[in-house]
Design a protein around this motif. Structure first.
Motif, short mmCIF file in Angstrom:
data_model
loop_
_atom_site.label_atom_id
_atom_site.label_comp_id
_atom_site.label_asym_id
_atom_site.label_seq_id
_atom_site.Cartn_x
_atom_site.Cartn_y
_atom_site.Cartn_z
N MET A 275 0.84 -1.19 0.00
CA MET A 275 0.00 0.00 0.00
C MET A 275 0.88 1.25 0.00
O MET A 275 1.89 1.30 0.67
N MET A 276 0.42 2.22 -0.73
CA MET A 276 1.10 3.50 -0.76
C MET A 276 0.67 4.30 0.47
O MET A 276 -0.48 4.24 0.88
N PRO A 277 1.59 5.06 1.03
CA PRO A 277 1.21 5.90 2.17
C PRO A 277 0.33 7.07 1.72
O PRO A 277 0.41 7.52 0.57
N GLY A 278 -0.51 7.54 2.60
CA GLY A 278 -1.35 8.69 2.28
C GLY A 278 -2.51 8.30 1.38
O GLY A 278 -2.95 7.16 1.35
N SER A 279 -2.98 9.26 0.61
CA SER A 279 -4.17 9.04 -0.20
C SER A 279 -3.89 8.78 -1.67
O SER A 279 -4.81 8.63 -2.46
N ILE A 280 -2.64 8.72 -2.07
CA ILE A 280 -2.29 8.50 -3.48
C ILE A 280 -2.06 7.01 -3.74
O ILE A 280 -1.50 6.31 -2.90
N SER A 281 -2.51 6.55 -4.90
CA SER A 281 -2.27 5.16 -5.28
C SER A 281 -1.00 5.08 -6.13
O SER A 281 -0.51 6.11 -6.62
N GLY A 282 -0.50 3.89 -6.32
CA GLY A 282 0.67 3.71 -7.18
C GLY A 282 0.39 4.17 -8.60
O GLY A 282 1.25 4.76 -9.25
N ARG A 283 -0.81 3.89 -9.08
CA ARG A 283 -1.19 4.32 -10.42
C ARG A 283 -1.20 5.84 -10.53
O ARG A 283 -0.71 6.42 -11.50
N GLN A 284 -1.77 6.52 -9.51
CA GLN A 284 -1.80 7.99 -9.52
C GLN A 284 -0.38 8.56 -9.48
O GLN A 284 -0.09 9.55 -10.15
N LEU A 285 0.49 7.94 -8.69
CA LEU A 285 1.87 8.38 -8.62
C LEU A 285 2.55 8.23 -9.98
O LEU A 285 3.26 9.13 -10.43
N ALA A 286 2.32 7.10 -10.65
CA ALA A 286 2.92 6.88 -11.96
C ALA A 286 2.42 7.90 -12.98
O ALA A 286 3.21 8.44 -13.77
N ILE A 287 1.13 8.20 -12.95
CA ILE A 287 0.56 9.19 -13.89
C ILE A 287 1.21 10.55 -13.66
O ILE A 287 1.62 11.23 -14.62
N GLU A 288 1.31 10.96 -12.42
CA GLU A 288 1.94 12.25 -12.11
C GLU A 288 3.41 12.27 -12.52
O GLU A 288 3.89 13.24 -13.10
N LEU B 224 9.90 8.41 -18.65
CA LEU B 224 10.08 7.54 -17.49
C LEU B 224 9.50 6.15 -17.76
O LEU B 224 8.43 6.02 -18.36
N LYS B 225 10.18 5.13 -17.33
CA LYS B 225 9.69 3.76 -17.43
C LYS B 225 9.05 3.39 -16.11
O LYS B 225 9.60 3.66 -15.05
N VAL B 226 7.87 2.77 -16.18
CA VAL B 226 7.12 2.42 -14.97
C VAL B 226 6.95 0.91 -14.90
O VAL B 226 6.52 0.28 -15.86
N LEU B 227 7.29 0.34 -13.78
CA LEU B 227 7.13 -1.08 -13.51
C LEU B 227 6.34 -1.19 -12.21
O LEU B 227 6.78 -0.73 -11.17
N TYR B 228 5.15 -1.77 -12.29
CA TYR B 228 4.29 -1.92 -11.12
C TYR B 228 4.60 -3.24 -10.42
O TYR B 228 4.95 -4.23 -11.07
#
Length: 67
Positions: free
Chosen positions: A1-14, A22-26
């Protein structure tokens, strides 16, 4: 789980807005098919599901860097 209210997907989009190359690997403990069906993950993204073997991690990093 990501801390706070942001998801991993939201972080990647930002992060991609700030650095489009940037390369993103979930990574996740959830099964990839379930995440796609639930709409939490777009088809075609790079995803490693947990318990990650070193060989698998290395291959996914190579794939991300090539793509």
């Amino acid at each position: 789980m990501m801390p706070g209210s942001i998801s991993g997907r939201q972080l990647a989009i930002e992060a991609l807005h700030r650095r489009p190359s940037l390369k993103v690997l979930y990574t996740s403990g959830h099964e990839k098919n379930a995440m796609v069906q639930d709409g939490r993950l777009d088809r075609g993204v790079l995803l490693l599901t947990k318990r990650i073997a070193k060989v698998e991690l290395a291959e996914m990093i190579r794939t991300a860097l090539r793509g």
